[in-house]
Design an enzyme around this catalytic site. Sequence first.
Site, PDB file in Angstrom:
ATOM      1  N   LEU A 168       3.236   0.594   5.387  1.00  0.00           N
ATOM      2  CA  LEU A 168       1.700   0.177   2.886  1.00  0.00           C
ATOM      3  C   LEU A 168       1.002   1.511   2.915  1.00  0.00           C
ATOM      4  O   LEU A 168       0.718   1.830   1.732  1.00  0.00           O
ATOM      5  CB  LEU A 168       0.290  -0.793   3.785  1.00  0.00           C
ATOM      6  CG  LEU A 168       0.531  -2.221   3.712  1.00  0.00           C
ATOM      7  CD1 LEU A 168      -0.524  -2.423   4.344  1.00  0.00           C
ATOM      8  CD2 LEU A 168       0.974  -2.538   2.501  1.00  0.00           C
ATOM      9  N   HIS A 187       9.750  -5.720  -1.208  1.00  0.00           N
ATOM     10  CA  HIS A 187       8.704  -6.231  -1.759  1.00  0.00           C
ATOM     11  C   HIS A 187       8.234  -7.837  -2.253  1.00  0.00           C
ATOM     12  O   HIS A 187       9.555  -8.088  -2.430  1.00  0.00           O
ATOM     13  CB  HIS A 187       8.855  -5.318  -3.544  1.00  0.00           C
ATOM     14  CG  HIS A 187       7.231  -5.928  -4.026  1.00  0.00           C
ATOM     15  ND1 HIS A 187       5.932  -5.529  -4.059  1.00  0.00           N
ATOM     16  CD2 HIS A 187       6.988  -6.449  -5.095  1.00  0.00           C
ATOM     17  CE1 HIS A 187       5.177  -5.034  -4.595  1.00  0.00           C
ATOM     18  NE2 HIS A 187       5.786  -6.342  -5.744  1.00  0.00           N
TER      19      HIS A 187
END
Length: 293
Positions: A168, A187
């Site tokens: 992240l 993603h």
Amino acid sequence: MESRVLFSSQFNFPVNSPLKNRETSIAPFTPPRNVLSLSFRSPADRFAVRIGPLGKAVSFAPKIVAEVDDGSRDEPRRKKLAVFVSGGGSNFRKIHEGCSDGSVNGDVVLLVTNKKDCGGAEYARSNGIPVLVFPKAKRESSDGLSPSELVDVLRKYGVEFVLLAGYLKLIPVELVQAFPKRILNIHPALLPAFGGKGLYGIRVHKAVLESGARYSGPTIHFVDEEYDTGRILAQSAVRVIANDTPEELAKRVLHEEHKLYVEVVAAICEERIKWREDGVPLIQSKENPDEYY
Ligand code: GRF
């Protein structure tokens, strides 16, 4: 490909020739073995060589070594991979399993995380994979690497590809520049929609449902200096069902992520990524090398 040197007495690279070890493509060479065309992909070396009957050169420019595909195949060397995670690491596990069961011709040699106790890091430790912490946590100055230290360690381990799998933090520019076209991210939606800073985890699936989109699915893309903007390499479509919850959609997308990431990593390790002239990366089919997707 196991190649053998043909007509080496006529065709030899000087030891320090820039052509030595250059990737070559060899036009179909079928019996009778009398004509061989070699072309060099680098624009600087664009010339062709033809070899006539009995190994006589019909025309050629610099001296070269002519290599012939004799049908035998060498396994390409196993690639060294680093995986970056911040959470449970289910994609990391699938990639690691793929390396162990032979579907991926590579090995995860490092696990990098910003959360040293996350599920992914624990899985790495229990499988003997070294864990690095990056970036340095603000308060725990003793833990964690700086960007240049990270690049140094990746190089020390001989890492060839960096795979982001639920990591992240933004990848530092030093790393992007040190590994051009060698960093991938997954993603959980079909980019270029539903990406960018702040769109991660369940938020992505909420945004998909709110938009009314009928399809979602994972995207694997190369990483540049921004969030989710690098070149798209692979996607897989997942239907959005009318009464889906974000959690249900996330579960179905994650299932596809696992399959897609392992397929893509297998392709990378087998050197089946080809860059189209306009900069779009394609995957060469394993079964039919004339097909790209
Ligand atoms: C995945 O949904 C991935 O697309 C996103 O983060 C999630 C990571 O899941 N980037 P896991 O840690 O691999 O289970």
